[in-house]
Design an enzyme around this catalytic site. Structure first.
Site, PDB file in Angstrom:
ATOM      1  CG  PHE B  18      -6.179 -12.173  22.955  1.00 19.91           C
ATOM      2  CD1 PHE B  18      -4.690 -12.339  23.143  1.00 19.91           C
ATOM      3  CD2 PHE B  18      -6.692 -11.357  23.889  1.00 19.91           C
ATOM      4  CE1 PHE B  18      -3.886 -12.002  24.261  1.00 19.91           C
ATOM      5  CE2 PHE B  18      -6.004 -10.767  24.986  1.00 19.91           C
ATOM      6  CZ  PHE B  18      -4.465 -11.291  25.313  1.00 19.91           C
ATOM      7  CB  CYS B  19      -6.491 -14.704  17.380  1.00 18.35           C
ATOM      8  SG  CYS B  19      -7.127 -15.770  15.949  1.00 18.35           S
ATOM      9  N   PRO B  20      -9.843 -14.234  17.217  1.00 25.50           N
ATOM     10  CG  PRO B  20     -11.771 -15.041  16.230  1.00 25.50           C
ATOM     11  CD  PRO B  20     -11.047 -15.023  17.493  1.00 25.50           C
ATOM     12  N   GLY B  21     -10.312 -11.366  17.088  1.00 28.95           N
ATOM     13  CA  GLY B  21     -11.067 -10.216  17.412  1.00 28.95           C
ATOM     14  C   GLY B  21     -10.533  -9.100  16.232  1.00 28.95           C
ATOM     15  CG  ASP B  45      -4.119 -11.459  17.061  1.00 32.17           C
ATOM     16  OD1 ASP B  45      -3.984 -12.757  17.655  1.00 32.17           O
ATOM     17  OD2 ASP B  45      -4.633 -11.577  15.989  1.00 32.17           O
TER      18      ASP B  45
END
Lengths: 163, 81
Positions: B18-21, B45
């Site tokens: 997920f953000c910011p992954g 994402d």
């Protein structure tokens, strides 16, 4: 004429004929005061720090009260507390994060620190009040700092968040 | 988009992150790559679609485009500096 640009502690200096000439700019900065110790509030600390370093900002974090308490080594993985207002949704949220493999707030913050300049300061007042020792705290905490010094750092930040 | 067959493309599968992954994984990969390398990040994402081009521009790299696949995007970036 030869000019040399020096990057020192996040500031850029221009050197002319062997002398510091002037400061020509420094990295933009985000300051965060982390007061809360619940997972739902610690999550955005890691995420916003990540966004900031991605966009080239330095990040200065001041951990105080429950925020600092949640950086104790033993509470890093055991803390599952949520804000009271959203308490009834906590089990659902925790389950969702587990099944979807969302990294913990701590891992997110640690990654941000690996990528950019994230400095994490423990509030000296809370540190003394709660009888803490440096070894009680997570390794990503850089130092113990009094509020005056932090405010002096934060005054140069583009914005400061109180979380 | 350059379609040089010899081009080294490093693929990073950040699907499910997920953000910011995905952005953070891309930044790490760019750091570890040589100038001229192409990095293709796979992301499911929603935030990546906006954040990655924005970061690429800001960091001075080249955005090579997005290929939409079923349930994820393949986003290509060339390291420029």
């Amino acid at each position: 004429m030869v000019y040399i640009i020096i990057h020192l502690h996040g500031r850029y200096f221009i050197m002319k004929q062997g002398l510091f000439h002037c400061e020509i700019g420094m990295a933009d900065k985000l300051a965060m005061v982390v007061f809360s110790g619940t997972v739902d509030r610690l999550m955005p600390v890691g995420i916003i720090a990540s966004g900031a370093v991605a966009m080239g900002l330095d990040v200065e974090v001041f951990l105080t009260f429950w925020g600092l308490n949640s950086f104790r080594k033993e509470s890093l993985t055991s803390n599952t507390k949520m804000s009271r207002d959203y308490e009834d949704m906590a089990p659902m949220m925790m389950q969702l994060m587990k099944t979807k493999n969302v990294p913990s707030w701590f891992d997110t913050l640690k990654k941000a620190k690996e990528i950019g300049n994230v400095r994490i300061h423990a509030c000296a007042m809370t540190y003394d009040l709660m009888n803490m020792k440096k070894e009680d705290l997570a390794d990503i905490v850089d130092d113990v700092m009094a509020v005056g010094e932090f405010v002096d750092i934060a005054k140069d930040a583009k914005f400061t968040l109180f979380i | 988009m350059s379609e040089n067959q010899q081009e080294k493309v490093k693929v990073i599968d950040a699907r499910g992150s997920f953000c910011p992954g995905p952005l953070m994984e891309l930044i790490r990969a760019v750091k570890e790559s040589a100038v001229g390398d192409v990095i293709e990040i796979w992301s499911s994402d929603t935030g990546s679609q906006r954040d990655i081009p924005k970061w690429t521009e800001k960091a001075g790299h080249e955005f090579l485009g997005v290929i939409h696949e079923e349930g994820y995007d393949r986003i290509k970036v060339r390291k420029k500096r």
